[in-house]
Design a protein around this motif. Structure first.
Motif: not given
Length: 469
Positions: A288-290, A292-300, A376-384
């Motif tokens: 949601f934040d991304k 609002k920030e980029d005004h775009h999201l990829k398909h996933g 997209h994805g899970c921040p707990y898994r995919h974030f540093s």
């Protein structure tokens, strides 16, 4: 065990292949049962709910007494049968069904072994003494009971061990087994047994460890054999019927699908920013934040966030207005209507096959593989770890709770990490754990609404008191 289609009848018996046990099954060989395909799947799902509940309880660090209560409740809720005589058959069928499901990789086998062993230990501990001895006889344990004469000679030593554990000394009719000490390393490490001349004296209430070890060893070997049968013949022979069920079960989400609007009613566009801050899980808050920030999201990202918003109650007209308002700032209104609006209507079942698409579960999100530029994805898994800490801080997670969350992430317990985040932000326990982003939202709204209702009630009471004065 033969699997039949939905129109076939079962010819069930209570045989377990290795002799009938009136207590618990040892699952030594597949029973001679005719099982309908729908029963195969539904029984497997019921048992999977039990095993996943045990896994969640252990991962959350529940104490032994808490696990006892948890497993009892899980069995009561999921392993019942409308016909009491079929309970044992359901237990046997569900075990062998999941054996097929979890034999297919080392990781799956490891998880299944641990959970089935935990379930077996619980069941064995709750048997009466004569039933426990019957199970021990089935395993043909090579250990003899200590004679009364020998028991009397070491009675004081046994009493010292019992007192060191806060227990009463053994009674005159207590039963102990003389076991090579290397067979009970867990008891030896915990100083829970008396050792003499290379033997450990194991009390009857400790025998569960011996039996559970044999059970686990037996099941481990059986899973490897089952995997060989699966890869050599079953998978191909059953590719149009049983194989799709087996391959789907290990990654099944067992809760509500949240394809319908939120039970809290539709959410309005004017409230969505505030609701996102208070009740969106981190994966959706980030998207949601991304957006609002980029005004775009990829398909996933559009799929993950869009279906979530559908599930929480954003209707189609508002969904189109929401995405249009953001995307038009970057790609323009015409391109949005031409390239993006169709997919939004499609998600709501208004285009194409008119399928009512389901919001993604935690398992699906965790299993995704976002690439460069994806959010997209899970921040707990995919974030540093650094990015995760920053994201948790922005949500308002305090430092102590954050360390607990990071600890779960390091151990790859991503859903538990999300659960701990929920508990930290809502100051409320979440015993069921978080298994779906829309569940997170629903539980959050319930808690926040109950706090609002409580505050209103206090205000009303105060106003009433003022009137009376």
């Amino acid at each position: 065990m033969e699997i039949f289609g939905p129109q076939s009848r079962r010819n069930l018996s209570s045989s377990n292949g290795a002799g009938t046990l009136p207590t618990i099954s040892l699952y030594r060989s597949a029973p001679e049962l005719e099982v309908r395909l729908e029963d195969f799947e539904s029984f497997a799902i019921d048992r999977l709910r039990v095993l996943k509940g045990i896994s969640d309880g252990l991962s959350r660090g529940k104490k032994p007494e808490e696990m006892e209560i948890l497993i009892k409740d899980l069995l009561k809720e999921n392993m019942r049968h409308q016909d009491a005589t079929e309970v044992l058959n359901k237990d046997i069928i569900s075990h062998f069904a999941l054996r097929l499901v979890y034999c297919r990789s080392e990781d799956l086998r490891k998880w299944f072994l641990s959970m089935e062993s935990a379930l077996f230990r619980y069941r064995f501990r709750h048997l009466k003494a004569d039933a426990q001895r019957a199970v021990m006889g089935e395993f043909d344990l090579p250990y003899g009971a200590v004679s009364n004469v020998e028991l009397e000679s070491i009675k004081e030593k046994l009493g010292q061990v019992a007192r060191s554990m806060g227990q009463f000394p053994p009674t005159a009719d207590a039963i102990f087994y003389k076991v090579p000490w290397e067979d009970v390393p867990e008891l030896v490490a915990g100083r829970k047994v008396f050792i003499n001349q290379g033997y450990a004296y194991v009390a009857m209430n400790q025998v569960v460890l011996l039996v559970a070890t044999l059970f686990r060893s037996q099941l481990s070997k059986a899973l490897i054999l089952t995997n060989r049968k699966w890869t050599s013949s079953i998978r191909e022979d059953e590719k149009h019927r049983l194989t799709p069920i087996v391959e789907a079960l290990s990654s099944s989400y067992l809760g509500p699908d949240y394809s319908q609007s939120s039970e809290h009613g539709d959410i309005s566009l004017k409230d969505i920013d505030q609701i996102a801050k208070s009740s969106f899980p981190l994966c959706m808050r980030h998207l949601f934040d991304k957006l609002k920030e980029d005004h775009h999201l990829k398909h996933g990202g559009r799929m993950q966030l869009g279906l979530f918003l559908k599930g929480v109650g954003l209707n189609l007209d508002d969904a189109l207005a929401f995405w249009r308002a953001e995307f038009s700032k970057k790609v323009g209104l015409e391109k949005f209507e031409k390239e993006y609006a169709y997919n939004i209507r499609h998600n709501y079942g208004k285009e194409g096959k008119r399928t009512d698409y389901t919001p993604y579960s935690c398992h699906r999100i965790i299993s995704s593989t976002p690439g460069a530029g994806d959010h997209h994805g899970c921040p707990y898994r995919h974030f540093s770890e650094e990015n995760l800490r920053a994201a948790l801080g922005r949500m308002g997670v305090n430092s102590r709770a954050m360390e607990d969350v990071i600890g779960k992430v390091r151990n790859r317990h991503y859903q538990l990490a999300c659960t701990l985040t929920f508990e930290a932000l809502h100051s409320m326990p979440c015993d069921a754990g978080i298994n779906h982003p829309n569940q997170y939202f629903s539980d959050s709204r319930k808690i926040l609404q109950s706090k609002v209702d409580s505050s209103l009630q206090i205000v009303i009471q105060l106003d009433t008191c003022e009137l009376l004065l």
